[in-house]
Design a protein around this motif. Structure first.
Motif, short mmCIF file in Angstrom:
data_model
loop_
_atom_site.label_atom_id
_atom_site.label_comp_id
_atom_site.label_asym_id
_atom_site.label_seq_id
_atom_site.Cartn_x
_atom_site.Cartn_y
_atom_site.Cartn_z
N UNK A 5 21.97 10.70 50.17
CA UNK A 5 22.18 11.86 49.30
C UNK A 5 23.56 11.79 48.68
N UNK A 6 23.65 12.18 47.41
CA UNK A 6 24.95 12.22 46.72
C UNK A 6 25.78 13.34 47.34
N UNK A 7 27.04 13.06 47.62
CA UNK A 7 27.87 14.07 48.27
C UNK A 7 28.26 15.20 47.31
N UNK A 8 28.14 14.96 46.00
CA UNK A 8 28.51 16.03 45.06
C UNK A 8 27.28 16.82 44.60
N UNK A 9 26.26 16.12 44.06
CA UNK A 9 25.12 16.85 43.49
C UNK A 9 23.94 16.96 44.45
N UNK A 10 24.00 16.31 45.62
CA UNK A 10 22.98 16.37 46.68
C UNK A 10 21.66 15.71 46.30
N UNK A 11 21.63 14.96 45.19
CA UNK A 11 20.40 14.27 44.80
C UNK A 11 20.11 13.12 45.77
N UNK A 17 25.74 4.43 45.24
CA UNK A 17 26.47 5.38 44.40
C UNK A 17 25.48 6.20 43.58
N UNK A 18 25.82 7.48 43.38
CA UNK A 18 24.96 8.36 42.60
C UNK A 18 25.02 7.96 41.13
N UNK A 19 23.86 7.83 40.48
CA UNK A 19 23.82 7.40 39.08
C UNK A 19 24.34 8.48 38.14
N UNK A 20 24.26 9.75 38.57
CA UNK A 20 24.68 10.87 37.71
C UNK A 20 26.18 11.13 37.87
N UNK A 21 26.65 11.25 39.12
CA UNK A 21 28.05 11.63 39.35
C UNK A 21 28.98 10.44 39.60
N UNK A 22 28.41 9.28 39.92
CA UNK A 22 29.19 8.09 40.27
C UNK A 22 30.12 8.33 41.46
#
Lengths: 60, 147
Positions: A5-11, A17-22
């Motif tokens: 899970x992305x630590x910022x957007x929780x996706x 690495x999150x593709x949206x927030x990097x």
């Protein structure tokens, strides 16, 4: 493959690495939410989610 | 409107994923599906309009039934923002370890790392005090303050 899970957007994703927030993703998450229509969802509005997809509720 | 569906315990995520896929292909208006961690055996379905739960799209494996009636949004809010595990634990609190090699042992909290949600404990019954670092979800609070 481990779901992370992305630590910022929780996706939820499988990448490092999150593709949206990097930002880096975490293996330590709990709670599960599928957002299908963020525009008409009270839950998505409460959590400030604007993109459809799978999310975690809590990420460490 | 939010509805609850009863599932087999442990299969909540699978049921949610199958329903999400079925709903997409059948065109039912479902805006989100929530699986709260603290509510075992249930998933919550949010829709902007009244949905017919008898629809074949909701007939999926591991599903045990549908709860009649809607759930008010205020009740769902509590699942969306789970309070931090370590919110009530303080330095000096007496806790019990609920998993790991020291399961069942009582210990005293000597340090809390809130960012990592770790706690450093000292086992009460050990002859030599050794600091043990465990995850915040491995402990259960017994006594809030030290004597």
């Amino acid at each position: 493959m481990v779901t992370k899970a992305c630590t910022r957007c929780h996706r939820l994703m499988e990448e490092e690495r999150c593709a949206v927030c990097n930002v880096t993703s975490s293996k330590n998450w709990s709670g599960f939410l599928i957002v299908m229509d963020p525009e008409n969802s009270q839950i998505a509005e409460e959590l400030n989610i604007s993109l459809p997809g799978e999310y975690a509720l809590r990420v460490r | 409107m939010i509805y609850a569906i009863r599932t087999l315990v442990g299969q909540e995520k699978n049921v949610a994923r199958i329903i999400a896929r079925n709903v997409k292909t059948s065109g039912i208006e479902v805006s989100s599906i929530l699986v709260p961690e603290s509510l075992k055996g249930y998933i919550l379905i949010e829709s902007s309009s009244k949905i017919d739960m008898q629809n074949p799209a909701f007939k999926v494996p591991h599903m045990k039934g549908i709860i009649d009636g809607e759930i008010p949004f205020d009740e769902v809010k509590t699942f969306l923002n789970p309070e931090p595990i370590l919110a009530s634990v303080k330095k000096g609190s007496i806790v019990e370890l609920i998993s790991g090699p020291f399961k069942g042992e009582k210990a005293k909290v000597i340090r809390i790392d809130e960012s990592k949600e770790n706690v450093v404990l000292e086992l009460i019954e050990a002859a030599v005090p050794i600091p043990v670092t465990v995850n915040g979800d491995q402990i259960r609070l017994i006594q809030k303050e030290a004597d």
